[in-house]
Design an enzyme around this catalytic site. Sequence first.
Site, PDB file in Angstrom:
ATOM      1  N   GLY A  92       0.809  -1.207   0.000  1.00  0.00           N
ATOM      2  CA  GLY A  92       0.000   0.000   0.000  1.00  0.00           C
ATOM      3  C   GLY A  92       0.841   1.254   0.000  1.00  0.00           C
ATOM      4  O   GLY A  92       1.099   1.813  -1.045  1.00  0.00           O
ATOM      5  N   SER A 188       4.620  -5.780  -3.629  1.00  0.00           N
ATOM      6  CA  SER A 188       4.588  -4.341  -3.810  1.00  0.00           C
ATOM      7  C   SER A 188       5.232  -3.598  -2.643  1.00  0.00           C
ATOM      8  O   SER A 188       6.396  -3.837  -2.357  1.00  0.00           O
ATOM      9  CB  SER A 188       3.168  -3.852  -4.069  1.00  0.00           C
ATOM     10  OG  SER A 188       3.227  -2.566  -4.653  1.00  0.00           O
ATOM     11  N   TYR A 189       4.513  -2.714  -1.924  1.00  0.00           N
ATOM     12  CA  TYR A 189       5.187  -1.989  -0.840  1.00  0.00           C
ATOM     13  C   TYR A 189       5.632  -2.931   0.280  1.00  0.00           C
ATOM     14  O   TYR A 189       6.461  -2.556   1.107  1.00  0.00           O
ATOM     15  CB  TYR A 189       4.313  -0.855  -0.280  1.00  0.00           C
ATOM     16  CG  TYR A 189       5.138   0.108   0.537  1.00  0.00           C
ATOM     17  CD1 TYR A 189       5.942   1.058  -0.087  1.00  0.00           C
ATOM     18  CD2 TYR A 189       5.162   0.037   1.934  1.00  0.00           C
ATOM     19  CE1 TYR A 189       6.744   1.919   0.656  1.00  0.00           C
ATOM     20  CE2 TYR A 189       5.953   0.894   2.677  1.00  0.00           C
ATOM     21  CZ  TYR A 189       6.741   1.840   2.036  1.00  0.00           C
ATOM     22  OH  TYR A 189       7.542   2.683   2.772  1.00  0.00           O
ATOM     23  N   ASP A 403       3.465  -5.595 -15.409  1.00  0.00           N
ATOM     24  CA  ASP A 403       3.101  -4.625 -14.375  1.00  0.00           C
ATOM     25  C   ASP A 403       3.798  -3.308 -14.668  1.00  0.00           C
ATOM     26  O   ASP A 403       5.028  -3.248 -14.747  1.00  0.00           O
ATOM     27  CB  ASP A 403       3.527  -5.166 -13.001  1.00  0.00           C
ATOM     28  CG  ASP A 403       3.301  -4.161 -11.874  1.00  0.00           C
ATOM     29  OD1 ASP A 403       2.438  -3.273 -12.022  1.00  0.00           O
ATOM     30  OD2 ASP A 403       3.989  -4.286 -10.843  1.00  0.00           O
TER      31      ASP A 403
END
Length: 483
Positions: A92, A188-189, A403
Amino acid sequence: MASPTAVRHLPFTILLVALSLLSVSAMVPHDRHRQEGDRVRFLPGQLRSPAVSQFSGYVTVNEHNGRALFYWFFEAQTSPAQKPLVLWLNGGPGCSSVGYGAASELGPLLVNSNGTGLELNKFAWNKEANLLFLESPVGVGFSYTNTSSDLDNLDDRFVAKDTYTFLVNWFSRFPQYKSHDFYISGESYAGHYVPQLAEVVYEHNKHLEANQQIHLKGFIVGNAETDDYYDYTGIVEFAWSHSVISDQFYERVKNVCDFKLSPTSTECGHVMDLLYHTYNEIDIYNVYAPKCNTDGSALSSSSSSSDRSAVEKEAKNKSKRRLRMYSGYDPCYSNYIEAYFNRMDVQKSLHANTSGRIKDRTWSLCSDPIFDFYDMEVFSVLPIYSKLIKAGLRIWVYSGDVDGRVPVIGSRYWVDALGLPIKSQWQPWYLKNQVAGRYVEYEGLTMATVRGAGHTVPQDKPAEALVLIKSFLSDTQLPAKNN
């Protein structure tokens, strides 16, 4: 290359150990009797067969502040006593590992296409491991705090410390898993969360007796934000190489943006906003997937779409100048995921929202306040990679190759920057005699791609993702054509 911000990050584990080692290890007495109270007997819309052994509930991480994190745990489908334990974290910052990882990617029970129930995931990772999903940091999903100032202090250090405390206390509740091999995973994060948590566990273990240690063996991350310079360079080069932006715009970005700086310039922020705008009609998280075209309800119920996160959120987050977007992925399913987890019968079955502690907010896939106020001070986690590779941990990195948000281009740059000797050259791996991706083995790290996958590999390519995690956990090469 390490920025001043990255250097500032390095000493924190020593301070963290000094401040928290004794208090954390003695914080919660053994409470295995609570384990059975967390068992989930049955969820609304769940098929009666096959049986799924699952637990969920809260683990307190700060008694004084009333801070507790929500987890969802699935035992391995076969021989759980012999299988490793894998923790999964979404990024996030501010997106839910329950809503993404567990319920729409790699868990055994996936929310169905209308939000009325659950369907069995035949590619669930608990075929290979015991799976633990955590809603982190506090304020995400069902996790809560009674001290609002906690939300003003959120950064990578805060999250790593809370997650370590969670693990210590979770093992008190589930002591039968304390001796299992332990791996950390995420996307991701969580490319920040995972290595920093691994470092904290590693540092604590050095000061603990063997029977008190967490048996950390390694970590695996997908489409992982890792180093701002390489990640943002990758975003720009991917957009150009996939015909999203023109040659002229590409040159403009290169001329005005120096991603080695933190924060970047106002002019760079402007052109990057324009770059994100070019994705308004396609999906930045999977550039070849159909765009989610709705009446706008999906955007209003979840902030994780590329449109809103690139434009509205960046307008509120200019001071940070890192041009972040949520790590969540929203191919039109946010509405039914959120509809399911906001049902009172579901929350009751999951032992969530007990005593109405989050009654002032609905459960959402991603939390606006967390994203808006999270302090993204760590420029690079590459120094941690170097440290943990030397420590002998097993480390794998994988990337869906379509991506645009955390492109494989940037990941290849930062992996190369580690300067590791190559053990086996870039080569294809296979599933059902088709190229599933490519991989390269370095001394201390394996990097793999997944062909045709976007930001959330286990959702886009579930069969390939299962092969990945099986190979990682068994410490074997990805399959050749004849396997």
